[in-house]
Motif scaffolding. Structure first.
Motif, PDB file in Angstrom:
ATOM      1  N   ALA A  40      15.982  35.617  36.815  1.00  0.00           N
ATOM      2  CA  ALA A  40      16.857  36.616  37.447  1.00  0.00           C
ATOM      3  C   ALA A  40      17.659  37.371  36.393  1.00  0.00           C
ATOM      4  CB  ALA A  40      17.784  35.936  38.443  1.00  0.00           C
ATOM      5  N   HIS A  41      18.129  36.655  35.389  1.00  0.00           N
ATOM      6  CA  HIS A  41      18.895  37.280  34.311  1.00  0.00           C
ATOM      7  C   HIS A  41      18.032  38.301  33.564  1.00  0.00           C
ATOM      8  CE1 HIS A  41      22.108  37.653  31.432  1.00  0.00           C
ATOM      9  NE2 HIS A  41      21.326  37.272  30.439  1.00  0.00           N
ATOM     10  N   ARG A  42      16.796  37.943  33.274  1.00  0.00           N
ATOM     11  CA  ARG A  42      15.895  38.875  32.579  1.00  0.00           C
ATOM     12  C   ARG A  42      15.628  40.114  33.447  1.00  0.00           C
ATOM     13  NH1 ARG A  42      16.562  38.230  27.482  1.00  0.00           N
ATOM     14  NH2 ARG A  42      15.564  36.450  26.523  1.00  0.00           N
ATOM     15  N   SER A  43      15.518  39.947  34.758  1.00  0.00           N
ATOM     16  CA  SER A  43      15.323  41.097  35.657  1.00  0.00           C
ATOM     17  C   SER A  43      16.530  42.023  35.619  1.00  0.00           C
ATOM     18  CB  SER A  43      15.088  40.620  37.091  1.00  0.00           C
ATOM     19  OG  SER A  43      13.876  39.920  37.176  1.00  0.00           O
ATOM     20  N   GLU A  44      17.723  41.461  35.622  1.00  0.00           N
ATOM     21  CA  GLU A  44      18.951  42.258  35.528  1.00  0.00           C
ATOM     22  C   GLU A  44      18.990  43.038  34.214  1.00  0.00           C
ATOM     23  OE1 GLU A  44      21.973  39.295  35.897  1.00  0.00           O
ATOM     24  OE2 GLU A  44      21.561  38.972  38.035  1.00  0.00           O
ATOM     25  N   GLN A  45      18.500  42.410  33.146  1.00  0.00           N
ATOM     26  CA  GLN A  45      18.509  43.074  31.844  1.00  0.00           C
ATOM     27  C   GLN A  45      17.556  44.265  31.803  1.00  0.00           C
ATOM     28  OE1 GLN A  45      17.733  39.543  29.520  1.00  0.00           O
ATOM     29  NE2 GLN A  45      19.870  39.458  28.854  1.00  0.00           N
ATOM     30  N   TRP A  46      16.432  44.181  32.514  1.00  0.00           N
ATOM     31  CA  TRP A  46      15.551  45.346  32.630  1.00  0.00           C
ATOM     32  C   TRP A  46      16.320  46.469  33.323  1.00  0.00           C
ATOM     33  CZ3 TRP A  46      11.063  47.327  31.022  1.00  0.00           C
ATOM     34  CH2 TRP A  46      10.121  46.485  30.425  1.00  0.00           C
ATOM     35  N   ALA A  47      16.991  46.129  34.417  1.00  0.00           N
ATOM     36  CA  ALA A  47      17.701  47.142  35.210  1.00  0.00           C
ATOM     37  C   ALA A  47      18.797  47.839  34.407  1.00  0.00           C
ATOM     38  CB  ALA A  47      18.285  46.506  36.468  1.00  0.00           C
ATOM     39  N   ASP A  48      19.530  47.079  33.603  1.00  0.00           N
ATOM     40  CA  ASP A  48      20.608  47.708  32.825  1.00  0.00           C
ATOM     41  C   ASP A  48      20.180  48.087  31.403  1.00  0.00           C
ATOM     42  OD1 ASP A  48      20.824  45.343  31.295  1.00  0.00           O
ATOM     43  OD2 ASP A  48      22.571  44.634  32.409  1.00  0.00           O
ATOM     44  N   GLU A  49      18.905  47.869  31.101  1.00  0.00           N
ATOM     45  CA  GLU A  49      18.285  48.279  29.831  1.00  0.00           C
ATOM     46  C   GLU A  49      18.945  47.668  28.601  1.00  0.00           C
ATOM     47  OE1 GLU A  49      17.486  52.517  29.671  1.00  0.00           O
ATOM     48  OE2 GLU A  49      16.822  52.518  31.756  1.00  0.00           O
ATOM     49  N   THR A  50      19.426  46.419  28.739  1.00  0.00           N
ATOM     50  CA  THR A  50      20.002  45.725  27.590  1.00  0.00           C
ATOM     51  C   THR A  50      18.972  44.869  26.869  1.00  0.00           C
ATOM     52  OG1 THR A  50      20.762  43.933  29.020  1.00  0.00           O
ATOM     53  CG2 THR A  50      22.343  45.688  28.514  1.00  0.00           C
ATOM     54  N   HIS A  51      17.950  44.427  27.577  1.00  0.00           N
ATOM     55  CA  HIS A  51      16.830  43.665  27.002  1.00  0.00           C
ATOM     56  C   HIS A  51      15.601  43.967  27.859  1.00  0.00           C
ATOM     57  CE1 HIS A  51      19.396  41.051  24.518  1.00  0.00           C
ATOM     58  NE2 HIS A  51      20.194  40.977  25.568  1.00  0.00           N
ATOM     59  N   PHE A  52      14.456  44.003  27.211  1.00  0.00           N
ATOM     60  CA  PHE A  52      13.190  44.150  27.913  1.00  0.00           C
ATOM     61  C   PHE A  52      12.362  42.920  27.553  1.00  0.00           C
ATOM     62  CE2 PHE A  52      14.619  48.420  26.573  1.00  0.00           C
ATOM     63  CZ  PHE A  52      14.916  48.936  27.827  1.00  0.00           C
ATOM     64  N   SER A  53      11.819  42.251  28.561  1.00  0.00           N
ATOM     65  CA  SER A  53      11.058  41.033  28.275  1.00  0.00           C
ATOM     66  C   SER A  53       9.722  41.066  29.001  1.00  0.00           C
ATOM     67  CB  SER A  53      11.854  39.791  28.696  1.00  0.00           C
ATOM     68  OG  SER A  53      12.107  39.823  30.079  1.00  0.00           O
ATOM     69  N   TRP A  54       8.753  40.440  28.374  1.00  0.00           N
ATOM     70  CA  TRP A  54       7.416  40.358  28.945  1.00  0.00           C
ATOM     71  C   TRP A  54       6.925  38.921  28.906  1.00  0.00           C
ATOM     72  CZ3 TRP A  54       9.065  44.443  26.073  1.00  0.00           C
ATOM     73  CH2 TRP A  54       8.863  45.718  26.602  1.00  0.00           C
ATOM     74  N   ALA A  55       6.312  38.521  30.011  1.00  0.00           N
ATOM     75  CA  ALA A  55       5.562  37.276  30.047  1.00  0.00           C
ATOM     76  C   ALA A  55       4.150  37.629  29.583  1.00  0.00           C
ATOM     77  CB  ALA A  55       5.523  36.720  31.467  1.00  0.00           C
ATOM     78  N   VAL A  56       3.688  36.992  28.533  1.00  0.00           N
ATOM     79  CA  VAL A  56       2.313  37.172  28.075  1.00  0.00           C
ATOM     80  C   VAL A  56       1.488  36.171  28.874  1.00  0.00           C
ATOM     81  CG1 VAL A  56       0.743  37.117  26.110  1.00  0.00           C
ATOM     82  CG2 VAL A  56       3.138  37.803  25.774  1.00  0.00           C
ATOM     83  N   CYS A  57       0.530  36.682  29.637  1.00  0.00           N
ATOM     84  CA  CYS A  57      -0.168  35.840  30.610  1.00  0.00           C
ATOM     85  C   CYS A  57      -1.677  35.837  30.421  1.00  0.00           C
ATOM     86  CB  CYS A  57       0.128  36.336  32.021  1.00  0.00           C
ATOM     87  SG  CYS A  57       1.872  36.343  32.397  1.00  0.00           S
TER      88      CYS A  57
END
Length: 112
Positions: A40-57
């Motif tokens: 959830a924290h990582r999703s919030e960071q996408w929304a506020d553009e403070t961090h972008f994260s990817w799951a490599v799958c």
């Protein structure tokens, strides 16, 4: 910003998930990340553009094998970090190359 999916050839990069279809939390725990609110924290960071994260799958199972994180800075640069589950270092390397191209071309940021 909405999460951006990236096709990295052998690997598929997507936002972290913890829902009724895909739950990345067990794989994150395998990587030492046990915070129940991490996704959830990582999703919030996408929304506020403070961090972008990817799951490599793995593309056929959507199982998370690595995570890549980009942290923008104030001077149009960004820091790229990541980790991989044991045995998946090549997935991290391939994913990092794809994310690097996206960050530089799509976001216009220079990586340090």
């Amino acid at each position: 910003m909405e999460p951006v999916e990236i096709n990295a050839g052998t690997w598929y990069l997507r936002a972290l998930r913890a829902d009724d279809r895909i739950d990345d939390r067990p794989a994150l725990a395998d990587g030492g990340i046990t915070d129940p609110d991490y996704v959830a924290h990582r999703s919030e960071q996408w929304a506020d553009e403070t961090h972008f994260s990817w799951a490599v799958c793995e593309p056929t199972t959507a199982e998370l094998v690595a995570e890549i994180v980009v942290t923008p800075t104030a001077d149009d640069t960004a820091e790229l970090t990541g980790w991989a589950r044991r045995g998946y270092e090549s997935a991290l390397e391939t994913g990092t190359t794809a994310v690097r191209r996206f960050v530089e071309g799509g976001l216009g940021l220079s990586l340090r």
